[in-house]
Design a protein around this motif. Sequence first.
Motif, short mmCIF file in Angstrom:
data_model
loop_
_atom_site.label_atom_id
_atom_site.label_comp_id
_atom_site.label_asym_id
_atom_site.label_seq_id
_atom_site.Cartn_x
_atom_site.Cartn_y
_atom_site.Cartn_z
N CYS A 177 0.83 -1.20 0.00
CA CYS A 177 0.00 0.00 0.00
C CYS A 177 0.87 1.25 0.00
N TRP A 178 1.90 1.27 0.82
CA TRP A 178 2.76 2.45 0.94
C TRP A 178 3.63 2.64 -0.30
N ASN A 180 2.96 1.64 -3.35
CA ASN A 180 2.09 2.13 -4.42
C ASN A 180 1.78 3.61 -4.26
N TYR A 181 1.63 4.05 -3.03
CA TYR A 181 1.35 5.46 -2.77
C TYR A 181 2.55 6.34 -3.11
N LYS A 185 5.73 9.81 -6.04
CA LYS A 185 6.11 10.99 -5.27
C LYS A 185 7.58 11.36 -5.53
N GLU A 204 1.73 9.40 5.78
CA GLU A 204 0.91 10.31 4.99
C GLU A 204 -0.35 9.66 4.40
N PRO A 205 -0.28 8.49 3.77
CA PRO A 205 -1.48 7.91 3.15
C PRO A 205 -2.44 7.36 4.20
N HIS A 207 -5.15 5.76 3.81
CA HIS A 207 -5.75 4.46 3.47
C HIS A 207 -4.79 3.30 3.75
N CYS A 208 -3.56 3.59 4.13
CA CYS A 208 -2.59 2.55 4.49
C CYS A 208 -2.46 2.55 6.01
#
Length: 216
Positions: A177-178, A180-181, A185, A204-205, A207-208
């Motif tokens: 998840c991280w 992919n986020y 960046k 920061e994300p 959703h993770c």
Amino acid sequence: MKKYLKENYDLNLVLADKKQTWLNTYLGIENLMGSPASINPTGDYCELYYSPRSLDHWGSIDSGSLNEVFHRVVLAHEAAHCIGIATDYKNMSKSNPESFPINSSIFPDERAKVTGIDSFIEAHEFKNTKRWREVVSDLFAIGFAKMHHPDQANDIIKEVIRIRSNAKHDFVHNSVCWVNYAKDKAPPSLDSELYNWAVAMSVEPKHCNISRKNSD
């Protein structure tokens, strides 16, 4: 990597004795499973266990030049563990916890539990902290790839995602998840800021989520 850690984070890296590295690599021994690369941080230095042959077996990159980059990125992952944990060890000799925190390598929600060497060592086994450290190290590694190998970074990130996706049952190393986020960046401009960038990307994300369950 020895030069990188010394110049950017004032940390020393040494290679482990080859006679000891068999415990930290993949071998055909039943019920024995290790890692092709791992690190043992202390306040004075970080000891690196590293098997290029095992790392080749672990990865799936056929291109020789891209595989060389992959090896460097894996070592950058281990360097991130060194930066976080070894810096906390170093700071324990200082008298000002505000200027020299001893729990920066601990998952933020668990930092209040760490007040000294005993509780710091106990925190190594907190499930949330173990996972958070792996997430930060993976983010550091992909940031390193973006900064030092921009032409190969996308392929390296795909390989990281492949490896982590194939180990979804491994709670501690599940950083998909991280990654992919953060894959799109921009990294920082200075290597000395990369660890803090990785930490920022880890929280920061929204959703993770690192599990908030009791991790003792």
